[in-house]
Scaffold this motif. Structure first.
Motif, mmCIF file in Angstrom:
data_model
loop_
_atom_site.group_PDB
_atom_site.id
_atom_site.type_symbol
_atom_site.label_atom_id
_atom_site.label_comp_id
_atom_site.label_asym_id
_atom_site.label_seq_id
_atom_site.Cartn_x
_atom_site.Cartn_y
_atom_site.Cartn_z
ATOM 1 N N SER A 174 0.820 -1.218 0.000
ATOM 2 C CA SER A 174 0.000 0.000 0.000
ATOM 3 C C SER A 174 0.851 1.265 0.000
ATOM 4 O O SER A 174 0.445 2.291 -0.534
ATOM 5 C CB SER A 174 -0.965 -0.002 1.178
ATOM 6 N N THR A 175 2.049 1.194 0.606
ATOM 7 C CA THR A 175 2.921 2.368 0.564
ATOM 8 C C THR A 175 3.650 2.468 -0.767
ATOM 9 O O THR A 175 3.721 3.555 -1.361
ATOM 10 C CB THR A 175 3.967 2.314 1.696
ATOM 11 N N THR A 224 2.246 4.213 -3.781
ATOM 12 C CA THR A 224 2.176 5.674 -3.858
ATOM 13 C C THR A 224 3.413 6.274 -4.520
ATOM 14 O O THR A 224 3.477 7.484 -4.720
ATOM 15 C CB THR A 224 2.026 6.308 -2.458
ATOM 16 N N LYS A 239 1.128 14.409 8.311
ATOM 17 C CA LYS A 239 1.204 13.629 7.083
ATOM 18 C C LYS A 239 1.747 14.458 5.917
ATOM 19 O O LYS A 239 2.618 14.006 5.166
ATOM 20 C CB LYS A 239 -0.176 13.098 6.736
ATOM 21 N N SER A 262 5.063 13.647 3.796
ATOM 22 C CA SER A 262 4.845 13.355 2.374
ATOM 23 C C SER A 262 5.591 14.363 1.511
ATOM 24 O O SER A 262 6.119 14.005 0.456
ATOM 25 C CB SER A 262 3.362 13.405 2.031
ATOM 26 N N ARG A 276 5.871 5.254 5.624
ATOM 27 C CA ARG A 276 5.299 3.921 5.449
ATOM 28 C C ARG A 276 4.134 3.690 6.413
ATOM 29 O O ARG A 276 3.130 3.099 6.051
ATOM 30 C CB ARG A 276 6.380 2.864 5.670
ATOM 31 N N TYR A 289 0.497 4.535 5.451
ATOM 32 C CA TYR A 289 -0.241 3.703 4.499
ATOM 33 C C TYR A 289 -0.317 2.248 4.912
ATOM 34 O O TYR A 289 -1.222 1.545 4.509
ATOM 35 C CB TYR A 289 0.410 3.796 3.113
ATOM 36 N N SER A 290 0.672 1.795 5.686
ATOM 37 C CA SER A 290 0.717 0.375 6.032
ATOM 38 C C SER A 290 -0.474 -0.002 6.911
ATOM 39 O O SER A 290 -0.880 0.761 7.775
ATOM 40 C CB SER A 290 2.023 0.067 6.754
ATOM 41 N N ASN A 305 -1.260 6.318 12.401
ATOM 42 C CA ASN A 305 -1.401 7.013 11.123
ATOM 43 C C ASN A 305 -0.483 8.220 11.092
ATOM 44 O O ASN A 305 0.701 8.062 10.938
ATOM 45 C CB ASN A 305 -2.843 7.351 10.824
ATOM 46 N N LYS A 317 -6.950 -4.643 6.087
ATOM 47 C CA LYS A 317 -7.167 -3.197 6.149
ATOM 48 C C LYS A 317 -7.722 -2.785 7.505
ATOM 49 O O LYS A 317 -7.469 -1.696 7.986
ATOM 50 C CB LYS A 317 -8.182 -2.794 5.076
#
Lengths: 355, 356
Positions: A235-236, A239, B106, B110, B173, B176-177, B205, B325
């Motif tokens: 999932s990472t 991106t 985030k 990012s 990571r 999203y992980s 998160n 998930k």
């Protein structure tokens, strides 16, 4: 003269250039889990077509595909070689533009892309105008210098691997086959072996050795996808635009004099790209040369100018992606028609020879 | 004639090499910050940079700060106001203000990953006090290289096993992980030392949801299979030093409830004793001490639904991806964790333990 060694090294080198940039992203975005399955299918396609192609060529020794088609009929030569020529030109344009953008994204953020394109094209044009032997000899030198670095980076990139990201291992969902990203990933599986049919009168090679080279490539196809997946998780890594480059970027080697191994890795691959571009240029100039005999330098220069101007007209990455997608259709068409027709012609001429 | 063409060609080719360094700025016209502090003030980022300024004789540390809507904007403003260009290529430590960490960061991380100017290998740290105070303390240090904050976390210099090490890419990571969160060290300026380590921030998160202390971070590092050797443990009976550690895990599902059985193997050496304890007493004492400490920490992080231990990774073989998930919300709160600690006393030093 047997130049299997040159051909094998060139085969590896061309594929390395294709595997590590766009390919991991294509595979990762086409399937959520069990990425080895799409890779396996791609590899099977790779092996089948390389085998058929070389088998067909082996029936007609000492001839390249241009001779083979034009001996049958001029119509057939035009019908098959014209798409091949357009494909080579388009691949070159997209390739040069894509890699110049990659260089800009990854490290030379202030350099205008035309300067990078000029650099890529000038060296390739020089090599291409000197002929196929020069390209292959350059390939051998580069391979000797660069393969150790690539191997080193590959081993180092295992640093942050978490093997548990390998799971779930199986994917019962085969929808990836129709995924546009997956079709684009075939640029790595089928985009690198067309040159085998062009080099025949100049260089000869043993089929078995090329197949061994293809077998050597299997772990590289897998690692280019799996190292980012095992480092970041699917999932990472989905991106990232260049997942493998990111994975290399996250390795920490404080005893190494270079803070960023990535830079060296990318520069190594870019030199491979230059060789590949020169090979494509040479192939295109050979096709022109068949219809209009001339000194190769003129056609190479004309091609380079066309490539330079067209690639500058592509303004953004989105267009590059779109063109890559369009080009994958042309690639499938070219690969199918060329390999199958060569095989058929070869079989027929062998039968004729026997009777 | 041929040599002339050759000379012209070579000189033309060497011109080409220049294209690699477009708009180049020499090293003496660049400022290379070692550490960057980021805080949020009224929707504006406030950044502080620690820049070692090398003269011929000594290194002076400069602290510069600026505000901007984004990090790049602030850097850009700073660059405009300074006599040299700021280059974040060698930034090794990113210090995030605690308020920003609880609000979520985030976009910040990012941004670092997208731009690539800051290395993804840079460390992420949370500051328990105002960044300004921390950085002004950094300036007053006598460290000759001006890399004190980096050295604090460097495994070859000042790092200790009870400090967690988390890099930018690892934080990214965790956004999203499905099954992995991170712990980021918390620091503040110390009274007698430049930096004081307080423990680790638990990030779920992109937000800080909980914090654990230094002793708990040690167990966390042991869980990650980082070497914890050199850590000193004090109990009523004795003082021990850990020399090696290893971990084994076994995951299973019983009646839809995930179970994880882990074993921590520790090798220790004896440093000091009180009142002649037996080997057995020392072992059980250490085992209970660590088990209790671990259980306390685990309850805490389990309640916050942040999987900093990466327990979910051990269940990847057992849960299909679709359900993975929901690991943090559905499976993780019900997880039963059983940690067994197995201690081996490797040696007792130069003195014998006398049996009663």
């Amino acid at each position: 003269m047997d130049k299997s060694f040159h051909v094998v090294l060139m085969y590896l080198l061309v594929h390395f250039g294709l595997i590590f940039f766009l390919f991991p992203n294509d595979i990762i975005s086409s399937s959520d889990e069990g990425q080895w399955m799409p890779i396996l299918i791609g590899l099977i396609v790779h092996f089948v077509f390389v085998y058929i192609y070389m088998r067909g060529l082996s029936f007609l020794p000492e001839k390249n595909i241009i001779h083979i088609y034009s001996e049958i009929s001029n119509g057939l030569a035009v019908f098959i070689l014209l798409p091949v020529f357009i494909y080579l030109l388009l691949t070159n344009i997209i390739g040069v533009r894509a890699y110049s953008e990659i260089v800009t994204i990854v490290f030379l953020s202030n350099t205008p892309s035309w300067a990078i394109i000029v650099l890529l094209l000038l060296i390739s044009a020089y090599l291409a105008s000197k002929g196929v032997e020069v390209i292959f000899r350059t390939g051998v030198i580069l391979a000797f210098v660069i393969f150790p670095i690539i191997l080193f980076v590959l081993i180092a990139s295992f640093q942050n691997v978490d093997w548990r990201y390998l799971y779930p291992l199986f994917n019962d969902d085969f929808r990836f086959i129709t995924n546009p990203s997956y079709l684009k990933s075939f640029s790595a599986f089928t985009g690198g072996f067309l040159f085998l049919g062009f080099v025949s009168p100049f260089l000869t090679y043993k089929r078995k050795k090329v197949l061994i080279a293809a077998a050597i490539l299997i772990p590289f196809f897998l690692l280019a996808v799996y190292i980012p997946v095992l480092t970041f998780g699917h999932s990472t890594s989905s991106t990232f635009l260049f997942p493998y480059i990111m994975a290399v970027d996250s390795t920490y080697l404080n005893w190494l004099m270079f803070d960023r191994v990535t830079m060296f890795f990318i520069l190594c691959l870019i030199t491979f790209i230059i060789v590949q571009v020169s090979l494509l240029l040479w192939m295109a100039s050979q096709i022109i040369n068949h219809w209009i005999p001339h000194n190769p330098i003129y056609s190479v220069v004309t091609l380079v100018i066309i490539i330079f101007i067209t690639s500058l007209m592509i303004t953004n990455w989105e267009t590059v992606e779109h063109l890559l997608w369009l080009n994958s259709f042309l690639r499938f068409y070219v690969i199918f028609t060329v390999t199958l027709s060569i095989y058929n012609i070869g079989r027929r001429s062998k039968r004729k020879g026997l009777s | 004639m041929r040599t002339l063409t050759l000379i012209i060609l070579t000189s033309l080719c060497s011109l080409l090499l220049l294209s690699g360094c477009w708009d180049t700025k020499d090293l003496n016209h660049r400022s290379l910050p070692i550490a960057m502090g980021v805080a949020l003030e009224d929707d504006n980022y406030e950044i502080h940079l620690q820049i070692p300024d090398t003269n011929q004789e000594s290194v002076e540390i400069k602290i510069v700060s600026e505000k901007g809507q984004s990090i790049s904007k602030a850097i850009d403003k700073l660059s405009a106001n300074m006599e040299s260009q700021i280059d974040l290529l060698h930034t090794k430590v990113i210090v995030i203000d605690k308020d920003l960490a609880t609000k979520g960061f985030k976009d910040l991380i990012s941004g670092f990953m997208r731009d690539r100017e800051v290395s993804p290998k840079a460390l992420v740290v949370v500051s328990d006090e105002k960044i300004e105070t921390l950085f002004s303390k950094l300036k007053n240090t006598t460290d000759p290289q001006g890399t004190n904050l980096f050295d604090f976390f460097d495994k070859e210099a000042g790092w200790n096993p009870q400090i967690s090490l988390t890099r930018v890419w690892q934080v990214y990571r965790s956004f999203y992980s499905y099954t992995k969160d991170v712990a980021i060290p918390i620091i503040k300026s110390g009274d007698s030392t430049t930096v004081e380590h307080l423990g680790s921030a638990v990030i779920k998160n992109d937000k800080m949801v909980e914090s654990i202390n230094t002793e708990e971070t040690l167990l966390l590092n042991a869980f990650y299979n980082e070497s914890t050797s050199g850590k000193v443990e004090v109990m009523d009976e004795a003082t021990l030093m850990i020399v090696s550690n290893s971990m084994d895990h076994k995951s299973q599902f019983i009646n839809q409830i995930p179970y994880l059985k882990s074993q921590l193997n520790l090798k220790v050496v004896l440093l000091e004793t009180t009142d002649n304890p037996t080997t057995k007493e020392i072992k059980t004492s250490l085992e209970t001490l660590l088990t209790e400490r671990f259980n306390e920490m685990f309850t805490k992080i389990q309640e916050s639904e942040a999987d900093i231990l990466g327990v979910g990774q051990y269940f990847r073989t057992k849960i299909p991806r679709e359900q993975l998930k929901n690991w943090r919300s559905e499976y993780y709160p019900n997880l039963r964790m059983d940690l067994q600690i197995h201690v081996v006393i490797q040696n007792e030093g130069q003195l014998k333990l006398v049996d009663h």
